[in-house]
Design an enzyme around this catalytic site. Structure first.
Site, PDB file in Angstrom:
ATOM      1  N   CYS A  43       0.457  -1.574  -0.289  1.00  0.00           N
ATOM      2  CA  CYS A  43       0.064  -0.088  -0.087  1.00  0.00           C
ATOM      3  C   CYS A  43       1.130   1.278  -0.137  1.00  0.00           C
ATOM      4  O   CYS A  43       0.829   2.271   0.429  1.00  0.00           O
ATOM      5  CB  CYS A  43      -0.981   0.033   1.105  1.00  0.00           C
ATOM      6  SG  CYS A  43      -2.093  -1.270   1.106  1.00  0.00           S
ATOM      7  N   PHE A  61       1.593  -3.322   3.825  1.00  0.00           N
ATOM      8  CA  PHE A  61       1.612  -4.092   4.515  1.00  0.00           C
ATOM      9  C   PHE A  61       3.331  -5.074   3.981  1.00  0.00           C
ATOM     10  O   PHE A  61       3.862  -4.693   2.858  1.00  0.00           O
ATOM     11  CB  PHE A  61       1.071  -5.686   4.097  1.00  0.00           C
ATOM     12  CG  PHE A  61      -0.384  -5.671   4.407  1.00  0.00           C
ATOM     13  CD1 PHE A  61      -0.753  -4.789   5.534  1.00  0.00           C
ATOM     14  CD2 PHE A  61      -1.273  -5.824   3.395  1.00  0.00           C
ATOM     15  CE1 PHE A  61      -2.031  -4.988   5.816  1.00  0.00           C
ATOM     16  CE2 PHE A  61      -2.445  -6.590   3.947  1.00  0.00           C
ATOM     17  CZ  PHE A  61      -3.253  -5.206   5.218  1.00  0.00           C
ATOM     18  N   LYS A 115      -8.825   8.924   2.256  1.00  0.00           N
ATOM     19  CA  LYS A 115      -9.533   7.002   2.013  1.00  0.00           C
ATOM     20  C   LYS A 115     -10.795   6.767   2.527  1.00  0.00           C
ATOM     21  O   LYS A 115     -11.162   6.454   2.630  1.00  0.00           O
ATOM     22  CB  LYS A 115      -8.697   6.320   2.935  1.00  0.00           C
ATOM     23  CG  LYS A 115      -7.223   5.573   1.942  1.00  0.00           C
ATOM     24  CD  LYS A 115      -6.730   4.796   2.604  1.00  0.00           C
ATOM     25  CE  LYS A 115      -4.939   4.476   2.187  1.00  0.00           C
ATOM     26  NZ  LYS A 115      -3.921   5.039   2.075  1.00  0.00           N
ATOM     27  N   GLU A 163      -0.936   5.697  13.158  1.00  0.00           N
ATOM     28  CA  GLU A 163      -0.200   7.078  13.035  1.00  0.00           C
ATOM     29  C   GLU A 163      -0.761   8.419  13.606  1.00  0.00           C
ATOM     30  O   GLU A 163      -0.476   9.489  13.570  1.00  0.00           O
ATOM     31  CB  GLU A 163      -1.286   6.773  11.781  1.00  0.00           C
ATOM     32  CG  GLU A 163      -0.982   8.023  10.341  1.00  0.00           C
ATOM     33  CD  GLU A 163      -1.497   7.866   9.259  1.00  0.00           C
ATOM     34  OE1 GLU A 163      -2.039   7.520   8.866  1.00  0.00           O
ATOM     35  OE2 GLU A 163      -0.824   9.107   8.673  1.00  0.00           O
ATOM     36  N   HIS A 174      -2.152   8.153   5.987  1.00  0.00           N
ATOM     37  CA  HIS A 174      -2.525   7.705   5.166  1.00  0.00           C
ATOM     38  C   HIS A 174      -4.230   6.943   5.572  1.00  0.00           C
ATOM     39  O   HIS A 174      -4.529   6.141   4.799  1.00  0.00           O
ATOM     40  CB  HIS A 174      -1.174   6.317   6.138  1.00  0.00           C
ATOM     41  CG  HIS A 174      -1.746   4.970   5.082  1.00  0.00           C
ATOM     42  ND1 HIS A 174      -1.398   4.899   3.670  1.00  0.00           N
ATOM     43  CD2 HIS A 174      -1.520   4.089   5.760  1.00  0.00           C
ATOM     44  CE1 HIS A 174      -1.690   3.393   3.656  1.00  0.00           C
ATOM     45  NE2 HIS A 174      -1.750   2.881   4.463  1.00  0.00           N
ATOM     46  N   HIS A 229      -9.447   2.782  -0.228  1.00  0.00           N
ATOM     47  CA  HIS A 229      -8.364   2.224   0.256  1.00  0.00           C
ATOM     48  C   HIS A 229      -7.284   1.671  -1.682  1.00  0.00           C
ATOM     49  O   HIS A 229      -8.187   0.445  -1.937  1.00  0.00           O
ATOM     50  CB  HIS A 229      -8.009   1.394   0.679  1.00  0.00           C
ATOM     51  CG  HIS A 229      -6.859   1.358   1.475  1.00  0.00           C
ATOM     52  ND1 HIS A 229      -5.406   2.098  -0.018  1.00  0.00           N
ATOM     53  CD2 HIS A 229      -5.963   0.577   1.837  1.00  0.00           C
ATOM     54  CE1 HIS A 229      -4.103   1.497   1.124  1.00  0.00           C
ATOM     55  NE2 HIS A 229      -4.570   1.339   1.842  1.00  0.00           N
TER      56      HIS A 229
END
Lengths: 414, 109
Positions: free
Chosen positions: A167, A400, A336, A318, A307, A341
């Site tokens: 991502c 990831f 997002k 975050e 993010h 996403h």
């Protein structure tokens, strides 16, 4: 404030195809509306999670690859080619014309690349054997083919490659492209991310690992970054491509940059394959590296494009990171909420939106977030776009594998 | 995708135009239409260039495209297309005739 350092590159062209709209302007207007694009998805019918954020219907003209080439491209490649054309035209270049192709680099990241095509061809193989497998499977599948076809389409003959950091792939592409420019390996870099992997098997895979929101009764309310009642992300598709040049080259062409890509920081959690390190401890070093690379102090950052996936763990880590490193309270947005996403495309889409935020002096709101359900002590923009003169911003991407990529963007007017 | 003009193109591929033996009624127009629509829709070949004597190479089909063309016609018509039956030198008329024969044979079983 900052002075333009020799490590700064100019973002002179943007191309965007997202669930908020087809094209740069449609996407920006859609993101400013602050409403989620998530909806029930006929392709995911009867699955445990049956909704997604799709790119809206594209007219034949908008979807046109032309030249009898579309048949051999995976959908992630088509989106990249279309976004790259928009970006290059926006930067004022004629496609394949008025540049030295040998000095043009292409870097396009993708998380799942042609997984949709592998899924389709696997089904055909199981049903009818090897003779039903499409000869185009491999070119539609391999993750470097977006970069390859974009380069072919544009006549770009410099270095080209794909970045894969899940991502964060789109953000990695921009960081790598900036390095190619700074190293002198190219004079123009066409860089971004693309993803088109909203399929039954992939979506189910994300669901099975517990990553997706299961708010099936109310899809449009499902993606809610930084909200107390967030329960996962909404899978999406899209692409973004940026044209990067050295500021002096852009100035010599008389082009104004949307923003400057002033710094990049990359780090790896080395903690867990899919869960972020608590508190964003290692992501912090990516953020601090990006700031140092850009010659910025934490207090210089006016705005964070987060993010913000809407998963419990990501947003918690975050938010801790932002509150700890940037305690002066820069404005925060999380695209997002509106876009879902888009995995490997997201980092590039969010970098492009950060450039537009700086360019327009406007911060888009976080969809589905209100002051009442905000879970953290952050200055998240909610409800409506906020006018703000953003001189320096960071955009976070985490993937990831523990990949952390932070890009620092500054105003060309500074 | 470019919009084709199926009426004109299909007419150009009737068995008479192709000099093909008369097969079962109905098979030829269907095969002609399938060949034309795959070429125009999937491969974006201009309908004007799909003439009976045009080779597949002259329609800008490379080897990957030929393999994909064979599979697309197989999917569309339900008959097998061998590699040797759709080569760069194969003409539109030859390909169509092969498919008509194959389909007629398959239908007669």
């Amino acid at each position: 404030m900052t002075t333009t350092s020799s490590r700064t590159v100019a973002i002179t062209g943007l191309g965007l195809i997202t669930p908020a709209g087809v094209g740069r302007e449609a996407t920006w207007e859609g993101v400013l509306r602050g409403r989620s694009a998530a909806a029930e998805d006929p392709e995911l019918k009867e699955l445990p999670v049956d909704f997604s954020c799709r790119v809206p219907y594209m007219t034949p003209e908008q979807a046109r690859i032309g030249g009898g080439k579309s048949w051999r491209m995976g959908q992630f490649t088509r989106l990249a080619v279309l976004a790259a054309r928009e970006a290059v035209a926006d930067a004022g270049f004629a496609r394949g014309g008025d540049w030295d192709g040998a000095r043009v680099a292409v870097v396009i990241g993708s998380g799942l690349a042609g997984a949709a095509h592998l899924e389709e061809q696997s089904a055909r193989f199981l049903k009818g054997g090897p003779e039903l497998v499409a000869p185009t499977l491999i070119p539609m599948l391999i993750s470097n083919m977006a970069a390859g076809e974009v380069a072919l389409d544009l006549g770009a003959r410099g270095p080209s490659l794909a970045t894969e950091s899940a991502c964060a792939s789109g953000a990695s592409a921009l960081a790598v492209a900036r390095d190619l420019l700074l190293s002198g390996a190219c004079d123009i870099a066409v860089a971004g991310g693309t993803e088109a992997a909203v399929t039954p098997v992939i979506t189910t895979g994300f669901h099975r690992m517990g990553a997706l929101s299961s708010r099936t009764d109310e899809p449009a309310a499902a993606s809610r970054p930084f909200a107390a009642d967030r329960d996962g992300f909404v899978i999406a598709e899209g692409a973004a491509v940026c044209v990067l040049e050295r500021p002096a080259d852009a100035a010599a062409r008389g082009r104004r940059a949307y923003a400057l890509l002033a710094g990049a920081g990359q780090s790896t959690d080395a903690h867990h394959p899919t869960a972020p390190a608590p508190g964003g401890a290692v992501a912090e070093s990516a953020l601090r590296t990006a700031l140092a690379d850009a010659g910025l102090a934490p207090g210089d950052i006016d705005h964070v494009n987060a993010h913000g996936t809407s998963t419990p763990l990501n947003d918690h880590a975050e938010a801790d990171l932002i509150a700890r490193v940037l305690p002066h309270g820069p404005s925060v947005t999380a695209p997002k909420g509106a876009l879902g996403h888009s995995l490997g495309a997201a980092g590039a889409i969010e970098a492009a939106l950060t450039a537009l935020t700086i360019h327009h002096g406007t911060v888009p709101p976080v969809a589905n977030l209100t002051p009442g359900n905000l879970d953290f002590p952050l200055d998240c923009v909610t409800g409506a776009p906020r006018p703000q003169d953003v001189r320096a911003a960071v955009t976070h991407s985490f993937g990831f594998g523990g990949h952390n990529v932070v890009l620092a963007l500054t105003s060309p007017a500074a | 995708m470019s919009s084709s003009s199926p009426t004109t193109a299909t007419t150009a591929l009737t068995p008479v135009a192709l000099g093909a033996p008369a097969p079962r009624a109905g098979a030829a127009p269907r095969v002609g239409a399938a060949v034309t629509s795959v070429l125009t829709e999937k491969f974006e070949v201009s309908p004007d260039s799909i003439r009976p004597d045009a080779t597949l190479e002259s329609l800008d089909l490379d080897s990957l495209a030929l393999a994909e063309l064979a599979l697309a016609l197989q999917d569309r018509l339900g008959v097998r297309v061998e590699e040797s039956e759709a080569t760069k030198r194969t003409t539109v008329a030859e390909l169509t005739a092969t498919l008509i024969t194959r389909q007629t044979t398959a239908g007669a079983r």
